[in-house]
Design a protein around this motif. Structure first.
Motif, mmCIF file in Angstrom:
data_model
loop_
_atom_site.group_PDB
_atom_site.id
_atom_site.type_symbol
_atom_site.label_atom_id
_atom_site.label_comp_id
_atom_site.label_asym_id
_atom_site.label_seq_id
_atom_site.Cartn_x
_atom_site.Cartn_y
_atom_site.Cartn_z
ATOM 1 N N GLY A 85 29.501 -11.093 88.795
ATOM 2 C CA GLY A 85 28.804 -12.137 89.523
ATOM 3 C C GLY A 85 28.179 -13.164 88.594
ATOM 4 O O GLY A 85 28.206 -14.373 88.871
ATOM 5 N N CYS A 86 27.627 -12.690 87.468
ATOM 6 C CA CYS A 86 27.050 -13.621 86.491
ATOM 7 C C CYS A 86 28.125 -14.533 85.918
ATOM 8 O O CYS A 86 27.902 -15.733 85.721
ATOM 9 N N GLN A 87 29.301 -13.965 85.650
ATOM 10 C CA GLN A 87 30.390 -14.754 85.107
ATOM 11 C C GLN A 87 30.885 -15.786 86.116
ATOM 12 O O GLN A 87 31.081 -16.965 85.792
ATOM 13 N N LEU A 88 31.082 -15.371 87.347
ATOM 14 C CA LEU A 88 31.607 -16.278 88.368
ATOM 15 C C LEU A 88 30.631 -17.404 88.698
ATOM 16 O O LEU A 88 31.038 -18.531 88.960
ATOM 17 N N SER A 89 29.341 -17.079 88.688
ATOM 18 C CA SER A 89 28.351 -18.082 89.065
ATOM 19 C C SER A 89 27.893 -18.940 87.892
ATOM 20 O O SER A 89 27.315 -20.010 88.091
ATOM 21 N N GLY A 90 28.152 -18.469 86.654
ATOM 22 C CA GLY A 90 27.675 -19.222 85.497
ATOM 23 C C GLY A 90 26.179 -19.392 85.528
ATOM 24 O O GLY A 90 25.645 -20.492 85.364
ATOM 25 N N ASP A 91 25.464 -18.262 85.716
ATOM 26 C CA ASP A 91 24.024 -18.325 85.973
ATOM 27 C C ASP A 91 23.154 -18.374 84.719
ATOM 28 O O ASP A 91 21.939 -18.212 84.807
ATOM 29 N N GLY A 92 23.744 -18.594 83.564
ATOM 30 C CA GLY A 92 22.951 -18.715 82.346
ATOM 31 C C GLY A 92 22.890 -17.452 81.521
ATOM 32 O O GLY A 92 22.279 -17.441 80.448
ATOM 33 N N ASP A 93 23.545 -16.388 81.979
ATOM 34 C CA ASP A 93 23.562 -15.148 81.217
ATOM 35 C C ASP A 93 24.673 -15.124 80.177
ATOM 36 O O ASP A 93 24.968 -14.071 79.603
ATOM 37 N N TYR A 94 25.302 -16.255 79.956
ATOM 38 C CA TYR A 94 26.326 -16.338 78.926
ATOM 39 C C TYR A 94 25.670 -16.361 77.541
ATOM 40 O O TYR A 94 24.437 -16.389 77.415
ATOM 41 N N GLY A 95 26.516 -16.360 76.501
ATOM 42 C CA GLY A 95 26.009 -16.201 75.149
ATOM 43 C C GLY A 95 25.756 -17.495 74.400
ATOM 44 O O GLY A 95 25.683 -18.589 74.978
ATOM 45 N N GLN A 96 25.661 -17.355 73.094
ATOM 46 C CA GLN A 96 25.385 -18.476 72.211
ATOM 47 C C GLN A 96 26.647 -19.312 71.982
ATOM 48 O O GLN A 96 27.757 -18.842 72.201
ATOM 49 N N PRO A 97 26.476 -20.564 71.548
ATOM 50 C CA PRO A 97 27.638 -21.411 71.245
ATOM 51 C C PRO A 97 28.577 -20.727 70.250
ATOM 52 O O PRO A 97 28.127 -20.075 69.297
ATOM 53 N N TRP A 98 29.877 -20.884 70.504
ATOM 54 C CA TRP A 98 30.901 -20.211 69.695
ATOM 55 C C TRP A 98 32.194 -20.980 69.821
ATOM 56 O O TRP A 98 32.488 -21.563 70.870
ATOM 57 N N ASP A 99 32.980 -21.005 68.750
ATOM 58 C CA ASP A 99 34.259 -21.721 68.791
ATOM 59 C C ASP A 99 35.435 -20.765 68.632
ATOM 60 O O ASP A 99 36.516 -21.157 68.187
ATOM 61 N N GLY A 100 35.239 -19.506 69.012
ATOM 62 C CA GLY A 100 36.287 -18.502 68.896
ATOM 63 C C GLY A 100 37.401 -18.694 69.914
ATOM 64 O O GLY A 100 37.334 -19.574 70.787
#
Length: 262
Positions: A130-145
């Motif tokens: 649900g966090c992934q689908l909603s993009g609720d801010g629980d994602y991580g730090q900036p990354w270029d992987g």
């Protein structure tokens, strides 16, 4: 990423759907486990309902305590508003409610903790979808992987590619849930829950290093401090019991359980 799903005039929040799905999955797992233990399977839904009500109450009260200076002018309004839920308060409130329900049903000892271990891990894994689908801010730090992603349409939007940490957590905690399920009849009373504490605590402790939460003490986030307590509690518990030869169930019973659950 799909924060909302529109079905005719209805607009459904994907986080809410996954939240509900997590409780449904927990209920199905609990029903199976209660049946295996010779208990009424309907107890599963009583337990889930107790956890839901206790969790909501606890999360709301924790929100009020942490934000008292902002909500003190309208306590009742904020108490029954549609926002403001804190995970830690929800966990405590849910646990208290489930323990009270278990006492009412006459479940004593560590049985209720062991029964809850798999649903807790599985529910967490589904919640992170649900966090992934909603993009609720629980994602991580900036990354270029290679699998970095942005959340431009999220409820907490960002155009900067970041670690998709909800995906990591879903995969890891899904594996934890599966592993605990396989162990359910192989370990002695209390050890399944102790193992959950160690694995869940370790997962959250490590993932916090690439999330965006602020440090609160000793260079660690609040979630990491809670995770350290979980790992220590579970690790010490397992170490003491294992030193007495009390982690695994006796050989014949363990082998029979392994065959039955294979």
């Amino acid at each position: 990423m799909q924060p909302e799903i529109e079905i005719g005039p209805l607009t459904l929040q994907t986080f809410g759907l996954c939240f509900a799905l997590g409780f449904i999955a927990a209920g199905l797992i609990l029903s199976r486990r209660f049946t295996e233990l010779g208990k009424p399977p309907d107890w599963a839904y009583e337990m889930v309902f107790a956890a839901l009500i206790g969790g909501i109450v606890g999360a709301r009260l924790d929100f009020l305590i942490e934000n008292w200076s902002e909500v003190s002018d309208d306590v009742l309004g904020n108490l029954f508003s549609g926002s403001g839920l804190v995970w830690f308060g929800g966990a405590v409130g849910g646990a208290v409610a489930v323990v009270a329900w278990a006492a009412w049903r006459g479940l004593r000892g560590w049985i209720i903790a062991d029964i809850a271990a798999v649903p807790l891990a599985l529910g967490y894994a589904i919640g992170r979808i649900g966090c992934q689908l909603s993009g609720d801010g629980d994602y991580g730090q900036p990354w270029d992987g290679p699998w970095a992603m942005a959340y431009p349409e999220g409820t907490v939007a960002t155009d900067v590619p970041v670690h998709p940490t909800p995906i990591y957590e879903t995969l890891v905690m899904g594996l934890v849930a599966y592993s605990l399920w396989r162990l359910r009849d192989r370990v002695t009373s209390g050890m399944l829950f102790a193992t959950y504490l160690v694995l869940a605590g370790l997962e959250r402790f490590l993932i916090e290093f690439i999330r965006r939460n602020e440090d609160v003490a000793l260079g660690l986030t609040q979630a990491q401090l809670i995770s350290v307590a979980m790992v220590l509690a579970g690790g010490i518990w397992i170490t003491v019991r294992a030193s007495r030869g009390e982690y695994w169930r006796p050989g014949p019973e363990r082998s029979a359980a392994a065959r039955a659950s294979a």
